[in-house]
Design a protein around this motif. Structure first.
Motif, PDB file in Angstrom:
ATOM      1  N   VAL A  27      -2.460  -1.233   3.304  1.00  0.00           N
ATOM      2  CA  VAL A  27      -2.562  -0.432   2.092  1.00  0.00           C
ATOM      3  C   VAL A  27      -1.191   0.140   1.729  1.00  0.00           C
ATOM      4  CG1 VAL A  27      -3.532   1.747   1.251  1.00  0.00           C
ATOM      5  CG2 VAL A  27      -4.993   0.113   2.445  1.00  0.00           C
ATOM      6  N   ASN A  28      -0.862   0.115   0.448  1.00  0.00           N
ATOM      7  CA  ASN A  28       0.383   0.655  -0.126  1.00  0.00           C
ATOM      8  C   ASN A  28       1.653  -0.085   0.292  1.00  0.00           C
ATOM      9  OD1 ASN A  28      -0.920   2.654  -1.657  1.00  0.00           O
ATOM     10  ND2 ASN A  28      -1.035   3.984   0.130  1.00  0.00           N
ATOM     11  N   GLU A  29       1.551  -1.189   1.022  1.00  0.00           N
ATOM     12  CA  GLU A  29       2.740  -1.986   1.327  1.00  0.00           C
ATOM     13  C   GLU A  29       2.856  -3.089   0.289  1.00  0.00           C
ATOM     14  OE1 GLU A  29       4.392  -4.666   4.940  1.00  0.00           O
ATOM     15  OE2 GLU A  29       3.705  -2.664   5.484  1.00  0.00           O
ATOM     16  N   SER A  70       1.216  -3.681  -5.078  1.00  0.00           N
ATOM     17  CA  SER A  70       0.569  -3.175  -3.874  1.00  0.00           C
ATOM     18  C   SER A  70      -0.780  -2.586  -4.269  1.00  0.00           C
ATOM     19  CB  SER A  70       1.441  -2.126  -3.179  1.00  0.00           C
ATOM     20  OG  SER A  70       1.618  -1.008  -4.016  1.00  0.00           O
ATOM     21  N   TYR A  71      -1.611  -2.332  -3.262  1.00  0.00           N
ATOM     22  CA  TYR A  71      -2.930  -1.746  -3.488  1.00  0.00           C
ATOM     23  C   TYR A  71      -3.112  -0.523  -2.607  1.00  0.00           C
ATOM     24  CZ  TYR A  71      -4.437  -5.657  -6.302  1.00  0.00           C
ATOM     25  OH  TYR A  71      -4.541  -6.573  -7.307  1.00  0.00           O
ATOM     26  N   ASP A  72      -3.864   0.458  -3.131  1.00  0.00           N
ATOM     27  CA  ASP A  72      -4.111   1.672  -2.348  1.00  0.00           C
ATOM     28  C   ASP A  72      -5.487   1.668  -1.698  1.00  0.00           C
ATOM     29  OD1 ASP A  72      -5.618   2.065  -4.609  1.00  0.00           O
ATOM     30  OD2 ASP A  72      -4.543   3.856  -5.276  1.00  0.00           O
ATOM     31  N   THR A  73      -6.188   0.513  -1.777  1.00  0.00           N
ATOM     32  CA  THR A  73      -7.470   0.376  -1.079  1.00  0.00           C
ATOM     33  C   THR A  73      -7.504  -0.968  -0.353  1.00  0.00           C
ATOM     34  OG1 THR A  73      -8.491  -0.590  -3.057  1.00  0.00           O
ATOM     35  CG2 THR A  73      -8.772   1.789  -2.730  1.00  0.00           C
TER      36      THR A  73
END
Length: 105
Positions: A27-29, A70-73
């Motif tokens: 997540v977030n990378e 990027s994605y936060d989930t």
């Protein structure tokens, strides 16, 4: 000469048959999708995931379409890479795997 010479995800040549571990990110990378293009003139490129366009633009040929996101989930998503140029349309499904956290160990 083919329009798309190479598709890379996270700096590794994309192959849907390769172990998805090669392409996963936590997540977030940041993910990095690249398409190396041949030909002359320009190509219209877009990458969308689940109906949301993440990157789009015109690329002078020969050249490289570069998309960072990027994605936060966590979860698995299927993206659509579409490139149109030199009278040719290239379309490929790209699997995006987001891990809840980085591997430990």
């Amino acid at each position: 000469m083919k329009l798309v010479k190479l598709v890379k995800l996270n700096n590794v040549q994309y192959n849907p048959n390769r172990d998805p571990d090669f392409y996963r990110r936590p997540v977030n990378e940041e993910f990095r999708l690249q398409a190396v293009l041949n030909g002359s003139g320009s190509a219209q490129c877009s990458f969308s995931v689940e109906g949301e366009t993440l990157c789009e633009g015109s690329v002078s040929l020969p050249g490289t379409f570069d998309c960072k996101f990027s994605y936060d989930t966590a979860g698995t998503r299927i993206g659509d890479l579409v490139i149109e140029g030199n009278g040719e349309t290239f379309h490929e499904k790209i699997r995006i795997d987001v891990l809840e956290h980085a591997w430990i160990g």
